[in-house]
Design a protein around this motif. Structure first.
Motif, PDB file in Angstrom:
ATOM      1  N   ASN A 508       0.820  -1.211   0.000  1.00 28.94           N
ATOM      2  CA  ASN A 508       0.000   0.000   0.000  1.00 28.94           C
ATOM      3  C   ASN A 508       0.854   1.260   0.000  1.00 28.94           C
ATOM      4  OD1 ASN A 508      -2.339  -1.595   0.130  1.00 28.94           O
ATOM      5  ND2 ASN A 508      -2.164  -1.742   2.360  1.00 28.94           N
ATOM      6  N   VAL A 509       1.909   1.252   0.815  1.00 29.90           N
ATOM      7  CA  VAL A 509       2.774   2.431   0.887  1.00 29.90           C
ATOM      8  C   VAL A 509       3.516   2.622  -0.444  1.00 29.90           C
ATOM      9  CG1 VAL A 509       4.798   3.422   2.029  1.00 29.90           C
ATOM     10  CG2 VAL A 509       3.023   2.305   3.393  1.00 29.90           C
ATOM     11  N   GLY A 510       4.071   1.529  -0.976  1.00 33.48           N
ATOM     12  CA  GLY A 510       4.769   1.640  -2.249  1.00 33.48           C
ATOM     13  C   GLY A 510       3.861   2.094  -3.374  1.00 33.48           C
ATOM     14  N   SER A 511       2.637   1.576  -3.389  1.00 32.42           N
ATOM     15  CA  SER A 511       1.686   1.969  -4.433  1.00 32.42           C
ATOM     16  C   SER A 511       1.336   3.441  -4.325  1.00 32.42           C
ATOM     17  CB  SER A 511       0.413   1.122  -4.321  1.00 32.42           C
ATOM     18  OG  SER A 511       0.676  -0.241  -4.577  1.00 32.42           O
ATOM     19  N   ALA A 512       1.103   3.913  -3.096  1.00 33.13           N
ATOM     20  CA  ALA A 512       0.763   5.326  -2.910  1.00 33.13           C
ATOM     21  C   ALA A 512       1.900   6.218  -3.384  1.00 33.13           C
ATOM     22  CB  ALA A 512       0.444   5.588  -1.443  1.00 33.13           C
ATOM     23  N   ARG A 513       3.140   5.856  -3.049  1.00 35.38           N
ATOM     24  CA  ARG A 513       4.270   6.682  -3.465  1.00 35.38           C
ATOM     25  C   ARG A 513       4.468   6.638  -4.983  1.00 35.38           C
ATOM     26  NH1 ARG A 513       7.755   5.090   1.869  1.00 35.38           N
ATOM     27  NH2 ARG A 513       7.274   6.991   3.043  1.00 35.38           N
ATOM     28  N   GLY A 517       4.096   9.888  -7.915  1.00 36.32           N
ATOM     29  CA  GLY A 517       5.261  10.328  -8.665  1.00 36.32           C
ATOM     30  C   GLY A 517       6.575  10.152  -7.936  1.00 36.32           C
ATOM     31  N   ASP A 518       6.570   9.517  -6.769  1.00 38.03           N
ATOM     32  CA  ASP A 518       7.791   9.292  -6.004  1.00 38.03           C
ATOM     33  C   ASP A 518       8.472   8.019  -6.536  1.00 38.03           C
ATOM     34  OD1 ASP A 518       9.746   8.630  -4.149  1.00 38.03           O
ATOM     35  OD2 ASP A 518       8.495   9.105  -2.402  1.00 38.03           O
ATOM     36  N   PRO A 519       9.676   8.123  -7.103  1.00 39.20           N
ATOM     37  CA  PRO A 519      10.333   6.940  -7.689  1.00 39.20           C
ATOM     38  C   PRO A 519      10.647   5.852  -6.669  1.00 39.20           C
ATOM     39  CG  PRO A 519      11.841   8.814  -7.619  1.00 39.20           C
ATOM     40  CD  PRO A 519      10.483   9.343  -7.275  1.00 39.20           C
ATOM     41  N   SER A 520      10.669   6.179  -5.376  1.00 43.56           N
ATOM     42  CA  SER A 520      10.930   5.143  -4.377  1.00 43.56           C
ATOM     43  C   SER A 520       9.765   4.171  -4.249  1.00 43.56           C
ATOM     44  CB  SER A 520      11.206   5.779  -3.006  1.00 43.56           C
ATOM     45  OG  SER A 520      10.031   6.371  -2.473  1.00 43.56           O
ATOM     46  N   GLY A 521       8.598   4.573  -4.776  1.00 43.86           N
ATOM     47  CA  GLY A 521       7.423   3.727  -4.649  1.00 43.86           C
ATOM     48  C   GLY A 521       7.583   2.393  -5.358  1.00 43.86           C
ATOM     49  N   GLN A 522       8.197   2.438  -6.551  1.00 43.68           N
ATOM     50  CA  GLN A 522       8.376   1.178  -7.272  1.00 43.68           C
ATOM     51  C   GLN A 522       9.291   0.242  -6.500  1.00 43.68           C
ATOM     52  OE1 GLN A 522       9.510   1.485 -11.395  1.00 43.68           O
ATOM     53  NE2 GLN A 522       9.850  -0.721 -11.609  1.00 43.68           N
ATOM     54  N   ARG A 523      10.359   0.780  -5.924  1.00 43.10           N
ATOM     55  CA  ARG A 523      11.282  -0.070  -5.152  1.00 43.10           C
ATOM     56  C   ARG A 523      10.568  -0.685  -3.949  1.00 43.10           C
ATOM     57  NH1 ARG A 523      14.608   4.398  -6.259  1.00 43.10           N
ATOM     58  NH2 ARG A 523      14.382   5.202  -4.137  1.00 43.10           N
ATOM     59  N   GLN A 524       9.720   0.116  -3.289  1.00 40.91           N
ATOM     60  CA  GLN A 524       9.027  -0.400  -2.103  1.00 40.91           C
ATOM     61  C   GLN A 524       7.987  -1.453  -2.496  1.00 40.91           C
ATOM     62  OE1 GLN A 524       7.684   2.805   0.367  1.00 40.91           O
ATOM     63  NE2 GLN A 524       8.104   1.624   2.220  1.00 40.91           N
ATOM     64  N   LEU A 525       7.331  -1.244  -3.613  1.00 37.96           N
ATOM     65  CA  LEU A 525       6.351  -2.219  -4.069  1.00 37.96           C
ATOM     66  C   LEU A 525       7.037  -3.529  -4.462  1.00 37.96           C
ATOM     67  CD1 LEU A 525       3.420  -2.807  -4.560  1.00 37.96           C
ATOM     68  CD2 LEU A 525       3.535  -1.559  -6.711  1.00 37.96           C
ATOM     69  N   GLU A 526       8.196  -3.426  -5.091  1.00 41.81           N
ATOM     70  CA  GLU A 526       8.943  -4.636  -5.432  1.00 41.81           C
ATOM     71  C   GLU A 526       9.474  -5.325  -4.175  1.00 41.81           C
ATOM     72  OE1 GLU A 526      11.862  -3.787  -8.413  1.00 41.81           O
ATOM     73  OE2 GLU A 526      10.382  -3.116  -9.876  1.00 41.81           O
ATOM     74  N   GLU A 527       9.762  -4.550  -3.131  1.00 44.82           N
ATOM     75  CA  GLU A 527      10.154  -5.153  -1.850  1.00 44.82           C
ATOM     76  C   GLU A 527       8.984  -5.945  -1.267  1.00 44.82           C
ATOM     77  OE1 GLU A 527      11.546  -3.952   2.697  1.00 44.82           O
ATOM     78  OE2 GLU A 527      11.257  -2.378   1.194  1.00 44.82           O
ATOM     79  N   SER A 528       7.786  -5.380  -1.376  1.00 52.68           N
ATOM     80  CA  SER A 528       6.588  -6.104  -0.925  1.00 52.68           C
ATOM     81  C   SER A 528       6.476  -7.444  -1.633  1.00 52.68           C
ATOM     82  CB  SER A 528       5.340  -5.258  -1.203  1.00 52.68           C
ATOM     83  OG  SER A 528       4.168  -6.021  -1.036  1.00 52.68           O
ATOM     84  N   LEU A 529       6.761  -7.443  -2.928  1.00 51.01           N
ATOM     85  CA  LEU A 529       6.702  -8.690  -3.701  1.00 51.01           C
ATOM     86  C   LEU A 529       7.736  -9.687  -3.195  1.00 51.01           C
ATOM     87  CD1 LEU A 529       5.736 -10.403  -6.077  1.00 51.01           C
ATOM     88  CD2 LEU A 529       7.328  -9.136  -7.540  1.00 51.01           C
TER      89      LEU A 529
END
Length: 866
Positions: A508-513, A517-529
């Motif tokens: 949820n946090v990665g998706s929101a970021r 437009g926050d590029p860290s969001g993709q990294r956090q979403l991939e961490e969730s995966l």
């Protein structure tokens, strides 16, 4: 002889050919379809006669139980298969083990194996799961999977439709729709019995089983007036004891195993022998079955209600006294006998068995029966049963039942004063409301869940409620709040070392970021995966995959999206997580639509049209946009359905694509007011958010309607087009792999040569409305030789059939077989198979008969079409 007799020989030949292919390791699926009594079972019984020496022939039967027997047709194989599959089926809780054992069984020697599943229209969900697993792998097995079903019993939402949609994409599929006997064939069959063939045909409509029963039942002076009478006429010469035995067995909607026969019919051997001699029963060492299902049903339909209840009570007593009896069968007869106590006693266990086997439809059916007698349970038990029923209904996509049951569970929890249980149920209620497409109710339940669980003192449940709220805030595009709730959930999840909740919150946090437009969001979403995969949490991993793919598609990164989509589908496939598997198919439809492969996009999107709203909305939108861009009817109706879902979700990711599709449709028909009406309210919402990916396209459509839009700095190709920079936009579209958008951008050039280039692409895609506009613009620019475009036949038929496919559909309307069509066209039968398959897909028809009817509706059979 025509119309269904020699036809059976042709169908057997095709089955034999499939078996020969399987011998070489090229497995296939054979669909045998038609109404009851048309000869499906007869064709199956003839299969052993065409098998090579040493081949295996395995048959399982789906039963017409009120609440299906989990893995029933596969459990019929026990005794004919190896020990590993037999053990897996006896302990059916491990679906993956069952599926792998089934695959290994078909892969093992001797080769080939022919697995027949009869009456798959009655299949339980666990069996459908197993068949889906096999369909995806059968082409690599030395096996033939034969499925028989009644195509006239498949409503739009029938569970079998998803399996048939999957079959349509298999490498080798043989469709064998069985035809009725013709009047000439009935005349030949009636001659020996000296019956009036016209009367026989009128009574039976050429149904082979009905014809046989009428002929067997009477003489010239006593032809039964109905088919039921024809079946019952076979009973008239039997003794009372034999008729009583047949009636007792008829209330069991499956093969009756020998121990149960002996219990129900002590000293019944003489009666069984008489019924067998009369051609009504098939008696084997281990079981007794009716020769045909219609015989059983005719007997059942002739019984008074009181007699049926008494017979079901006898079966219920026998099963209840048998150790290890299938609880689903007990519940079926308990319900039929009106024994509420037995339903309450055995129903919850039957539902649990079904859940363990992955048969969620059957589990829901059992629990629905149990809850009709909820007064047999205390308040806590009732709440547990309601929650179980809600979860099962949610799982099978019955949102209305899920919401109703979960609300009742919440009401009971309030009365009990158990804050933990109330908070957990409120969190579930929030999730179920979202799944049902009701954002307002989802928000309300989420808020109360948080309030309750903050008092309950359970960190794990509180973390889950916080993460649920973060998800809703993210979906509502309230990114800052989503991150706040999500980080609180992450902290609690780490404190109790709960990996599932941690990966949910990271998602949820990665998706929101990412959305903001926050590029860290993709990294956090991939961490969730990664966390989900490492913890073996399939549901959370699938959700991470789903969001990653969705956002990459929004970012026009088709290659990257495909890189994640492939393992996502593989994971959901292996785990048989059908909800997410369908969602991934819809995302694949979005991917193929963007890439200009509209035929594939349509095929994948059709799999999502009858599922839960978050997947159904984009599926309907894809189908609508394909119709809009092709100029075929139906797009507006699909968009109306999609819009109703989108509004209920309150999510820009749902409303914006529908608004853009409506704007495109309005613009193509020359309706600028319609463009503004579709876009302005949604763009006003999008304009309040930080960098939503949908904003450039919505702004672009406003400019097409003559409305000025402030230039942005997104660099999105739609933003460039809105600013008049069609050339830069065209280059970006081409690099991203969007052929239609690339051509549409080129079409905005004032240069006729560039427009002609765009026109060639549009013609290749079949994008008739936009191509028509471009042709008009070229003529207005003085271009004298504008290309005429696609062949007139394809252009003039609304289904997009090629000239050859039009020929084939006309032959289908004449009732010709594939062999006869091949002879007429002087091509191979395999070529005709491919043409017929394409016709069925383009006309969205499950059978040849329906395809012909659909062609008539569209006017494709009119004589002036060439």
């Amino acid at each position: 002889m025509d119309g269904g007799i020699l036809e059976r020989d042709l169908e057997l030949d095709r089955l034999a050919r499939a078996v020969r292919e399987a011998t070489a390791g090229a497995g296939s699926v054979v669909l045998v379809l038609g109404e009851a009594g048309i000869g499906k079972s007869s064709l199956v019984r003839a299969v052993p006669g065409v098998l090579p020496p040493g081949a295996r022939f395995l048959v399982g039967q789906c039963d017409d139980l009120a609440t299906g027997r989990p893995l029933g047709p596969l459990r019929d194989l026990v005794g004919s298969v190896g020990t590993e599959l037999a053990r897996a089926l006896r302990d059916a809780g491990d679906r993956h083990r069952v599926h792998e054992a089934l695959r290994a069984e078909l892969a093992g020697a001797p080769h080939p194996a022919v697995l027949v599943v009869e009456d798959v229209h009655w299949a339980d969900e666990a069996s459908l799961d197993a068949l889906r697993y096999l369909v995806r792998r059968v082409e690599k097995l030395p096996a033939v999977l034969v499925l028989t079903y009644r195509d006239d019993q498949l409503g739009r939402g029938h569970p079998l439709r998803q399996l048939l949609g999957l079959v349509s994409g298999a490498a080798r599929v043989h469709r064998l729709p069985l035809a009725p006997l013709s009047p000439d064939a009935v005349r030949v069959l009636s001659a020996a019995a000296e019956l009036d063939p016209a009367h026989v045909y009128t009574v039976t409509s050429g149904n082979p089983f009905f014809v046989a029963e009428v002929i067997a039942a009477g003489d010239t002076g006593d032809v039964p007036p109905t088919v039921v009478d024809a079946v019952l006429a076979r009973l008239r010469g039997l003794t009372d004891a034999t008729r009583d035995a047949l009636e007792q067995l008829a209330v069991v909607p499956s093969a009756v195993e020998r121990p149960l026969v002996d219990t129900l019919l002590p000293r019944g051997d003489d009666a069984l022998a008489a019924a067998e001699r009369a051609g009504l029963l098939v008696v084997a060492v281990d079981r007794v079955t009716f020769r045909h299902e219609i015989i059983r049903r005719a007997i059942i339909d002739s019984l008074p209600t009181a007699r049926r209840i008494a017979l079901d009570r006898a079966v219920l007593a026998a099963l209840a006294a048998t150790a290890g009896a299938d609880p689903s069968r007990i519940v079926h007869h308990a319900a039929a006998a009106g024994d509420a106590g037995a339903v309450a006693r055995f129903g919850p266990g039957a539902a649990q068995d079904a859940t363990r086997a992955g048969a969620h439809r059957e589990a829901a059916a059992h629990l629905r029966l149990v809850l009709r007698h909820r007064h047999h349970f205390g308040a806590a038990e009732r709440a547990d049963l309601l929650e179980r029923f809600a979860v099962e209904s949610y799982t099978i996509g019955d949102s209305e039942a899920a919401v109703s049951a979960q609300r009742d569970a919440v009401a009971l929890r309030r009365e009990q004063g158990d804050l933990r249980a109330l908070g957990a149920d409120l969190r579930w209620l929030s999730r179920i409301h979202w799944w049902a497409g009701d954002a307002a109710e989802a928000e309300s339940a989420a808020r109360e869940a948080l309030d309750v669980l903050e008092q309950a003192g359970d960190k794990r449940l509180l973390a889950l409620a916080l993460s649920n709220t973060a998800q809703l805030r993210m979906l509502a595009d309230e990114y800052a709040q989503a991150v706040d709730y999500g980080e609180r959930a992450m902290a609690l999840a780490r404190s109790v070392d709960d990996k599932p909740i941690l990966t949910h919150a990271l998602n949820n946090v990665g998706s929101a970021r990412w959305r903001s437009g926050d590029p860290s969001g993709q990294r956090q979403l991939e961490e969730s995966l990664r966390v989900a995969l490492g913890a073996g949490e399939v549901d959370h991993a699938c959700r991470a995959y789903a969001n990653i793919v969705w956002f990459l598609l929004d970012d026009l990164r088709l290659t990257d999206a495909d890189r994640f989509l492939t393992p996502a589908i593989d994971l959901a496939d292996r785990a048989e997580h059908l909800g997410f598997l369908t969602y991934f198919e819809v995302e694949r439809a979005l991917h193929r639509f963007a890439a200009g492969d509209w035929a594939a996009a349509e095929r994948f999107a059709l799999l999502g049209t009858d599922v839960f709203p978050p997947a159904r909305c984009p599926a309907l939108t894809v189908l609508a946009r394909i119709r809009i861009r092709r100029g075929t009817p139906g797009g507006d109706d699909l968009l109306d359905k999609a819009w109703r879902i989108a509004v209920g979700t309150r999510e820009l990711q749902r409303t914006a694509p529908v608004a853009a599709a409506r704007a495109e449709a309005a613009w193509l028909r020359g309706d600028p007011a319609g463009v503004l009406e579709a876009v302005e309210p949604v763009r006003a919402h999008a304009g309040q958010l930080p960098a939503p990916p949908q904003l450039p396209e919505l702004g672009y459509w406003l400019t097409k309607a003559g409305r000025a839009v402030a230039p942005g700095d997104s660099g999105h190709p739609y933003a460039l087009q809105a600013a008049g920079q069609w050339d830069k936009a065209a280059r970006l579209w081409q690099e991203a792999g969007f052929p239609y958008e690339h051509a549409a951008a080129l079409a905005e050039s004032p240069d006729p040569a560039v427009k002609l280039n765009a026109l060639a692409t549009l013609d290749a895609l079949g994008a008739l409305p936009l191509a028509r506009r471009v042709r008009a613009e070229l003529r207005a620019l003085g271009v004298r030789h504008v290309p005429r475009g696609p062949h007139a036949t394809t252009r003039r038929n609304p289904a997009g059939l090629t000239p050859r496919q039009l020929q084939v559909v006309r032959f289908l309307a004449e009732g010709l077989t594939n062999q006869e069509i091949a002879d007429r066209l002087v091509v191979s039968v395999r070529t005709v198979d491919n043409h017929v398959r394409a016709v069925l897909e383009k006309l969205d028809a499950p059978t040849r008969h329906r395809a012909a009817a659909r062609a008539r509706e569209l006017g494709l059979l009119d004589a002036d079409r060439t």
